[in-house]
Scaffold this motif. Sequence first.
Motif, PDB file in Angstrom:
ATOM      1  N   TYR A  39       1.033  -1.052  -0.022  1.00 26.49           N
ATOM      2  CA  TYR A  39      -0.024  -0.075   0.011  1.00 26.49           C
ATOM      3  C   TYR A  39       0.960   1.497   0.101  1.00 26.49           C
ATOM      4  CZ  TYR A  39      -3.600   3.248   1.571  1.00 26.49           C
ATOM      5  OH  TYR A  39      -4.554   4.205   1.706  1.00 26.49           O
ATOM      6  N   GLN A 113      -2.677  -4.006  -9.185  1.00 26.89           N
ATOM      7  CA  GLN A 113      -2.187  -2.808  -8.378  1.00 26.89           C
ATOM      8  C   GLN A 113      -1.423  -1.894  -9.207  1.00 26.89           C
ATOM      9  OE1 GLN A 113      -0.053  -5.298  -5.584  1.00 26.89           O
ATOM     10  NE2 GLN A 113      -1.556  -5.580  -4.276  1.00 26.89           N
ATOM     11  N   GLN A 158     -12.777   1.980   3.314  1.00 31.51           N
ATOM     12  CA  GLN A 158     -11.964   0.826   3.600  1.00 31.51           C
ATOM     13  C   GLN A 158     -12.745   0.237   5.057  1.00 31.51           C
ATOM     14  OE1 GLN A 158      -8.244   2.762   4.308  1.00 31.51           O
ATOM     15  NE2 GLN A 158      -7.661   2.708   2.141  1.00 31.51           N
ATOM     16  N   LEU A 161     -15.335  -2.225   3.633  1.00 30.11           N
ATOM     17  CA  LEU A 161     -14.577  -3.349   2.904  1.00 30.11           C
ATOM     18  C   LEU A 161     -13.861  -4.166   4.347  1.00 30.11           C
ATOM     19  CD1 LEU A 161     -12.596  -1.499   0.179  1.00 30.11           C
ATOM     20  CD2 LEU A 161     -14.510  -3.175  -0.136  1.00 30.11           C
ATOM     21  N   TYR A 166     -13.660  -7.795   2.836  1.00 28.91           N
ATOM     22  CA  TYR A 166     -12.922  -7.750   1.583  1.00 28.91           C
ATOM     23  C   TYR A 166     -11.947  -6.686   1.641  1.00 28.91           C
ATOM     24  CZ  TYR A 166     -17.163 -10.097  -0.241  1.00 28.91           C
ATOM     25  OH  TYR A 166     -18.063 -11.169  -0.472  1.00 28.91           O
ATOM     26  N   LEU A 167     -11.343  -6.299   2.758  1.00 27.96           N
ATOM     27  CA  LEU A 167     -10.214  -5.374   2.700  1.00 27.96           C
ATOM     28  C   LEU A 167      -8.870  -6.097   2.571  1.00 27.96           C
ATOM     29  CD1 LEU A 167      -9.509  -2.361   2.990  1.00 27.96           C
ATOM     30  CD2 LEU A 167      -8.907  -3.132   5.483  1.00 27.96           C
ATOM     31  N   THR A 168      -8.181  -5.769   1.228  1.00 32.16           N
ATOM     32  CA  THR A 168      -6.784  -6.243   1.045  1.00 32.16           C
ATOM     33  C   THR A 168      -5.852  -5.050   0.673  1.00 32.16           C
ATOM     34  OG1 THR A 168      -7.323  -6.456  -1.389  1.00 32.16           O
ATOM     35  CG2 THR A 168      -7.762  -8.423   0.178  1.00 32.16           C
ATOM     36  N   THR A 170      -4.935  -4.331  -2.384  1.00 32.61           N
ATOM     37  CA  THR A 170      -5.503  -3.975  -3.574  1.00 32.61           C
ATOM     38  C   THR A 170      -6.933  -2.987  -3.420  1.00 32.61           C
ATOM     39  OG1 THR A 170      -4.666  -5.794  -4.861  1.00 32.61           O
ATOM     40  CG2 THR A 170      -6.368  -4.511  -5.820  1.00 32.61           C
ATOM     41  N   SER A 171      -7.616  -3.589  -2.499  1.00 34.96           N
ATOM     42  CA  SER A 171      -9.071  -2.976  -2.216  1.00 34.96           C
ATOM     43  C   SER A 171      -8.817  -1.656  -1.506  1.00 34.96           C
ATOM     44  CB  SER A 171     -10.102  -3.915  -1.876  1.00 34.96           C
ATOM     45  OG  SER A 171      -9.646  -4.399  -0.241  1.00 34.96           O
ATOM     46  N   ILE A 174      -7.713   0.874  -4.058  1.00 29.16           N
ATOM     47  CA  ILE A 174      -8.999   1.276  -4.854  1.00 29.16           C
ATOM     48  C   ILE A 174      -9.665   2.320  -4.117  1.00 29.16           C
ATOM     49  CG2 ILE A 174     -11.115   0.574  -5.715  1.00 29.16           C
ATOM     50  CD1 ILE A 174     -10.011  -1.965  -6.373  1.00 29.16           C
ATOM     51  N   ALA A 175      -9.855   2.299  -2.459  1.00 27.20           N
ATOM     52  CA  ALA A 175     -10.399   3.067  -1.883  1.00 27.20           C
ATOM     53  C   ALA A 175      -9.754   4.429  -1.832  1.00 27.20           C
ATOM     54  CB  ALA A 175     -10.632   2.741  -0.468  1.00 27.20           C
TER      55      ALA A 175
END
Length: 440
Positions: A39, A113, A158, A161, A166-168, A170-171, A174-175
């Motif tokens: 991140y 990513q 976040q 998610l 679903y928080l990774t 990658t997600s 996206i946020a």
Amino acid sequence: MILRKGLLTIIIQSFQLVALVGITILVTRVTGAQGRGIYTLVGTVAIVAAMITTLGISWAGIHYIGKRLFPLADVVSTLLTVSFASSAVALAGLTAAYFIFQNSYFHEVSMAQAVIMLALTALLQLTTTSASIVLGMNRPLHYAVISMIQLVVALVIQVVLAAAGYLTATSALIALTVGAATSAGFALVLVAREVPLRLGLDSKILRTFLGFGIRGYTANLMMFLNYRLDALIVNGLRGAASVGYYSIATAMAETLWYGANAFALVMFPHVSSLDRKEADRITPVVCRNTVFLTLIGAVVMFVVSRQLILIVFGSGMTPALHPLWLLLPGIVTLSVAKVISSYLSGIGKPIYSTYIAAATLVLTIALDLLLIPPYGINGAAIASSIVYTCTAVASVLFFRFESGAGLMETLVVRPEDFVRYRRVFDSTVRRLFALSAARS
């Protein structure tokens, strides 16, 4: 005026700080050091790519909008056009870099990513341009809100998610990108209230902005690299997990800069609009109080940091503790350089900052390559503190040369400053209550 605006900006930035802390905790807790490292790496590369291609034109816009030398509509159209062109160059360069180093430096960054990194780069470019226009109109409070929105929106998404499982890394990215898009949209709305949004290029404005901006651009870019190059080098030498640990240390340490950043933010457009004598008078006052407040924060951070890391991030993130301690001296010393940099830019002499940034960037690279291999992230922190302190020393020397202010006047808080704190605080509280009463 500066102290009051600075305090209001700090209040706004406190919400930004809360959001940043929330993001740091959430991403670290859910994705671990590895996810946090990815991140941080993707976000940092996006910021660097956006900065490299700006050429300082947006930054010059802050100065010249304050001077009112050109019609605002022409300035806005020129800045937006340059922003889109710069974004195209940044995306092309970043795409090429990813495919060239996909199996080496970026081996832990997935294709998805990388695509997010491209989108984030373009949005950060647009946000920087539109926010610079807002700041040039001497609206530091709105500027602070623009920065806050990105993080608040990202945090909200976040949290959702994370609650849904679903928080990774990658997600989470996206946020962050959605937050950047929201921030850019808000900034453009603020600009559109003053002038119509259109594309167009005024060659005279472009030449003038380039002539001024390229000097500050070089300084700002090199100074940012002084802040973040260590993390990029850590990734190359130690991997994403080490970046994750180090990012926690830097995130915690740099919370102490919110006061310095707020005052520096207010100083630049304000000094640009003042006569030189008045600018020379107020800058030492802001400098010494910024150093004093940052020092208090550093002492508190040192005392509570161990328990704070354990409680907030968990025992798995304790490798961040010693780098945090090693960063604190440099965090304090650099606070004065942040204010002086705004003063030097405001009086039209950003070249001093360029000299300082160039010299310290060389020092940063040398120290990082010397200290990171044997000492890891502790070495990166030591290198940063040394570089920050050298930057502060050089900044104070240039400031003395330009203003004639003494060292004690610039660096040591005075009894009358505490009276000023009370007066500014009371005035700000009354104003906030008055605004609240008026809205109700």
